[in-house]
Design an enzyme around this catalytic site. Structure first.
Site, mmCIF file in Angstrom:
data_model
loop_
_atom_site.group_PDB
_atom_site.id
_atom_site.type_symbol
_atom_site.label_atom_id
_atom_site.label_comp_id
_atom_site.label_asym_id
_atom_site.label_seq_id
_atom_site.Cartn_x
_atom_site.Cartn_y
_atom_site.Cartn_z
ATOM 1 N N LYS A 20 0.826 -1.220 0.000
ATOM 2 C CA LYS A 20 0.000 0.000 0.000
ATOM 3 C C LYS A 20 0.864 1.276 0.000
ATOM 4 C CE LYS A 20 -3.219 3.040 0.823
ATOM 5 N NZ LYS A 20 -3.914 3.642 -0.320
ATOM 6 N N LYS A 80 2.065 11.375 5.471
ATOM 7 C CA LYS A 80 2.274 10.245 6.391
ATOM 8 C C LYS A 80 2.598 8.962 5.614
ATOM 9 C CE LYS A 80 -1.220 8.073 7.116
ATOM 10 N NZ LYS A 80 -2.222 7.023 7.023
#
Ligand code: NAD
Length: 302
Positions: A172, A241
């Site tokens: 991911k 992030k």
């Protein structure tokens, strides 16, 4: 399956539409989010209210998480008022992007409480979540996956990528770094075209039948940049992030990421200028300011 009790913690931009799809399928769902408005909206769609993650963990056997950061995920699962305190949850499915290390820590902590984990980040944005067309990647023991898979199919297409927690997260965060890098370079290309007097919408049209195409050129730039709506629905702070999580992993494994580091710098600038809640597609705005042009709006809307 009908009587299976489900829970959802974190019903923000991604969590809410996913939770709504479970409710639309007639499933029993208890939700928690500190944002009262988000909870009220889901109650109107048929959800029950849990007053804390622990209350959701008391009401539900399988609990989904869609939360902003690894620290928040860890606290919601294993903290003082966490899901593990509830006593009923058997499986936690973490749909958030938390990075490989976060996923490993979560799974280890939950295992100590006899709770299995599915490391299950998602890709496809808010539109994909609403349509049930997300791409989900799951890492978990086979039997846990077998139990979670029919539920995950409400959200989109799921691939079981491995049995070790963190494997899905690594895929991911690499995906997201590639995605934001494509957006960054497509944004630079549009600003250059505009400054040279070429219609950026036409640039995207040509690129999309050429070799420079990407999700950015096919979707994000036409729909959210050229229309100047900047409402794709993914916050700059969350993207920063994800990129940090990927580059941290690359550094730990000794893999240079020169292009990825450049994308990170641009994100840092954009986040500084527009704030962490600014939309990812507004990444083009600092480039426009440096170049002294604005890409023409309204021409490229999809
Ligand atoms: P968001 O900020 O819209 O939603 C997060 C929700 O978590 C909010 O409703 C917030 O109130 C809630 N929350 C915060 N602290 C909490 C706590 N301690 N306990 C319970 N709830 C808490 O974020 P989002 O865009 O929905 O993203 C959620 C996750 O999904 C992130 O990890 C993100 O990286 C990932 N993701 C987002 C997208 C996207 O396009 N938005 C796509 C794929 C993955």
């Amino acid at each position: 399956m009908m009587s299976l009790k489900l829970g959802f913690v974190g019903i923000g931009r991604m969590g809410a539409p996913m939770a709504r799809r479970l409710l639309a399928a007639g499933l029993d769902l208890t939700v928690y989010d500190p944002n009262a408005e988000a909870v009220e909206a889901l109650v109107r769609s048929g959800a029950k209210v849990g007053g804390s993650p622990a209350a959701v963990g008391a009401a539900a056997e399988i609990v989904f998480l869609s939360l902003p950061t690894p620290d928040i995920v860890q606290a919601a699962a294993l903290g003082q008022e966490g899901i593990a305190e509830g006593g009923t949850a058997r499986i936690v499915v973490d749909l958030s992007t938390t990075g490989p290390r976060g996923a490993k820590a979560l799974a280890a902590g939950l295992l100590e409480r006899d709770i299995a984990t599915v490391d299950c980040p998602v890709s496809g944005g808010v539109a994909g979540a609403e349509a049930g067309r997300l791409t989900l990647m799951a890492a978990s023991p086979q039997d846990t996956f077998a139990e979670a898979a029919p539920l995950l199919s409400h959200f989109g297409k799921v691939t079981h990528v491995g049995t070790e927690p963190g494997q899905a997260q690594l895929i991911k965060v690499i995906n997201n770094l590639m995605s934001v890098t494509a957006l960054a370079i497509a944004s630079e290309g549009c600003v250059l075209a505009q400054k040279a007097g070429i219609d950026p919408a036409m640039l995207m049209q040509v690129v999309n039948s050429g070799s420079g195409r990407s999700n950015a050129s096919e979707d994000k730039i036409p729909k959210y940049v050229l229309t100047r709506s900047f409402d794709f629905g993914f916050a700059l702070g969350l993207s920063a992030k994800d990129v940090r999580l990927c580059l941290d992993e690359a550094e730990a494994l000794g893999v240079p990421m020169i292009v990825g580091s450049a994308a990170r710098q641009l994100l840092t600038v954009a986040k500084g200028e527009l704030g962490p809640e600014g939309d990812l597609t507004a990444l083009i705005q600092p480039i426009e300011r440096w170049a002294g042009v604005e890409v023409a709006g309204g021409k490229g809307g999809a």
